[in-house]
Design a protein around this motif. Structure first.
Motif, mmCIF file in Angstrom:
data_model
loop_
_atom_site.group_PDB
_atom_site.id
_atom_site.type_symbol
_atom_site.label_atom_id
_atom_site.label_comp_id
_atom_site.label_asym_id
_atom_site.label_seq_id
_atom_site.Cartn_x
_atom_site.Cartn_y
_atom_site.Cartn_z
ATOM 1 N N ALA A 1 0.833 -1.202 0.000
ATOM 2 C CA ALA A 1 0.000 0.000 0.000
ATOM 3 C C ALA A 1 0.865 1.249 0.000
ATOM 4 C CB ALA A 1 -0.927 -0.004 1.211
ATOM 5 N N GLN A 2 1.944 1.219 0.766
ATOM 6 C CA GLN A 2 2.859 2.365 0.789
ATOM 7 C C GLN A 2 3.555 2.537 -0.560
ATOM 8 O OE1 GLN A 2 5.136 1.054 4.183
ATOM 9 N NE2 GLN A 2 4.123 2.490 5.551
ATOM 10 N N ALA A 3 3.951 1.416 -1.172
ATOM 11 C CA ALA A 3 4.600 1.493 -2.486
ATOM 12 C C ALA A 3 3.648 2.082 -3.521
ATOM 13 C CB ALA A 3 5.074 0.106 -2.916
ATOM 14 N N ALA A 4 2.383 1.639 -3.484
ATOM 15 C CA ALA A 4 1.390 2.161 -4.424
ATOM 16 C C ALA A 4 1.141 3.655 -4.186
ATOM 17 C CB ALA A 4 0.088 1.381 -4.299
ATOM 18 N N GLY A 5 1.065 4.040 -2.919
ATOM 19 C CA GLY A 5 0.882 5.452 -2.606
ATOM 20 C C GLY A 5 2.047 6.295 -3.091
ATOM 21 N N ALA A 6 3.270 5.749 -2.967
ATOM 22 C CA ALA A 6 4.463 6.472 -3.421
ATOM 23 C C ALA A 6 4.453 6.661 -4.934
ATOM 24 C CB ALA A 6 5.720 5.729 -2.988
ATOM 25 N N VAL A 7 4.022 5.633 -5.653
ATOM 26 C CA VAL A 7 3.915 5.756 -7.112
ATOM 27 C C VAL A 7 2.954 6.879 -7.471
ATOM 28 C CG1 VAL A 7 3.118 4.629 -9.217
ATOM 29 C CG2 VAL A 7 4.544 3.373 -7.600
ATOM 30 N N GLY A 8 1.797 6.893 -6.810
ATOM 31 C CA GLY A 8 0.820 7.949 -7.062
ATOM 32 C C GLY A 8 1.374 9.322 -6.744
ATOM 33 N N GLY A 9 2.127 9.437 -5.627
ATOM 34 C CA GLY A 9 2.706 10.722 -5.253
ATOM 35 C C GLY A 9 3.736 11.207 -6.250
ATOM 36 N N ALA A 10 4.575 10.284 -6.740
ATOM 37 C CA ALA A 10 5.595 10.662 -7.727
ATOM 38 C C ALA A 10 4.952 11.092 -9.044
ATOM 39 C CB ALA A 10 6.551 9.497 -7.950
ATOM 40 N N LEU A 11 3.929 10.346 -9.476
ATOM 41 C CA LEU A 11 3.236 10.701 -10.720
ATOM 42 C C LEU A 11 2.540 12.059 -10.585
ATOM 43 C CD1 LEU A 11 1.694 7.235 -11.671
ATOM 44 C CD2 LEU A 11 3.544 8.436 -12.861
ATOM 45 N N ALA A 12 1.943 12.300 -9.418
ATOM 46 C CA ALA A 12 1.269 13.580 -9.193
ATOM 47 C C ALA A 12 2.272 14.729 -9.184
ATOM 48 C CB ALA A 12 0.499 13.532 -7.874
ATOM 49 N N ALA A 13 3.437 14.497 -8.585
ATOM 50 C CA ALA A 13 4.462 15.536 -8.553
ATOM 51 C C ALA A 13 4.932 15.882 -9.959
ATOM 52 C CB ALA A 13 5.644 15.073 -7.700
ATOM 53 N N MET A 14 5.138 14.864 -10.785
ATOM 54 C CA MET A 14 5.565 15.106 -12.161
ATOM 55 C C MET A 14 4.505 15.876 -12.940
ATOM 56 S SD MET A 14 8.618 13.914 -12.605
ATOM 57 C CE MET A 14 8.718 13.822 -14.395
ATOM 58 N N GLU A 15 3.251 15.616 -12.627
ATOM 59 C CA GLU A 15 2.157 16.261 -13.351
ATOM 60 C C GLU A 15 1.926 17.690 -12.877
ATOM 61 O OE1 GLU A 15 -0.801 16.509 -16.209
ATOM 62 O OE2 GLU A 15 0.593 14.855 -15.872
ATOM 63 N N LEU A 16 2.063 17.932 -11.586
ATOM 64 C CA LEU A 16 1.687 19.218 -11.018
ATOM 65 C C LEU A 16 2.838 20.219 -10.924
ATOM 66 C CD1 LEU A 16 -0.592 17.915 -8.098
ATOM 67 C CD2 LEU A 16 -1.326 18.828 -10.309
#
Length: 242
Positions: free
Chosen positions: A99-114
């Motif tokens: 769950a933490q790994a999945a959350g980290a992926v989402g956070g990294a993708l969001a950072a790249m987008e925003l």
């Protein structure tokens, strides 16, 4: 229901942690741009970064407590379990880590987008800059030191939560600078995995060895050392009825 709450909480907190910490460099640069030229020195930059990091840690500590003990670092969960200071078991950890790994992926993708275009060059996460064995050793040692620092600050440090956060944030910043020329560094397998996924390096032996195996070894060793020097008191004996 408890384990479901923990898994969801970990995913959400890790998502937000990776997203927010990815802004540490850009935010520091933006703050420095507002300061007069005569005070734009490396010590001032470190001071700004420390203040931002301490603020993040304070906010996320409160958020994790509000979510019933959520965490954004798998090695932290493993270390407190090894030290006998956690209610987690092997089953709950086996669910919380992905769950933490999945959350980290989402956070990294969001950072790249925003992230604004002018600051995207500051993103990318930890990356190996030396040979794989040196990197693995460095990541393990750094995780050992930060885990031990967290134990000492949280369990044996000052009662004031602000001072606890300052100890942890200062230790983190020092270790990040020390390990910058080696592994990034990460000291957090979930964070490393999130950025490795974005950069398509998440399924490599380098990622598993340097950013997962050795940090866990370092965290578990720190828990063992803490237990040796600060053993838990024996359980109080119940008074016998006459």
């Amino acid at each position: 229901m408890g384990i479901v709450k923990a898994v969801v909480g970990d995913a959400v907190v890790t998502f937000l942690w990776v997203l927010c910490t990815s802004c540490l460099g850009p935010t520091t640069a933006k703050v420095m741009s507002f300061l007069p030229p005569e005070v734009r020195s490396p010590p001032a930059q470190l001071g700004v970064s420390l203040l931002i990091l301490a603020t993040l840690l304070f906010a996320f500590t409160a958020l994790c407590q509000a979510l019933g003990g959520a965490s954004f670092n798998p090695t932290g969960i493993a270390a407190f379990y090894a030290a006998g200071l956690s209610k987690d078991g092997l089953f709950s950890m086996a669910l919380r880590f992905p769950a933490q790994a999945a959350g980290a992926v989402g956070g990294a993708l969001a950072a790249m987008e925003l992230m604004p275009v002018g600051y995207k060059h500051m993103l990318g996460g930890p990356s190996l800059k030396v040979d794989v064995h040196t990197g693995a050793l460095v990541e393990g040692v750094l995780t050992f030191v930060i885990t031990l620092a967290v134990f000492l600050a949280v369990l044996k440090g000052p009662r004031n939560p602000i001072f606890k956060i300052l100890i942890i944030s200062t230790s983190t910043l020092i270790l990040v600078i020390a390990g910058g020329a080696y592994t990034g560094p990460s000291m957090n397998p979930a964070n490393a995995f999130g950025w490795a996924y974005v950069n398509k390096r998440h399924n490599t032996w380098e990622q598993f060895y340097v950013y997962w195996i050795c940090p866990f070894i370092g965290a578990l060793l720190a828990a063992s050392v803490f237990r040796i020097f600060f053993p838990a008191p024996p359980p109080a004996k119940k008074a016998k009825k006459a």
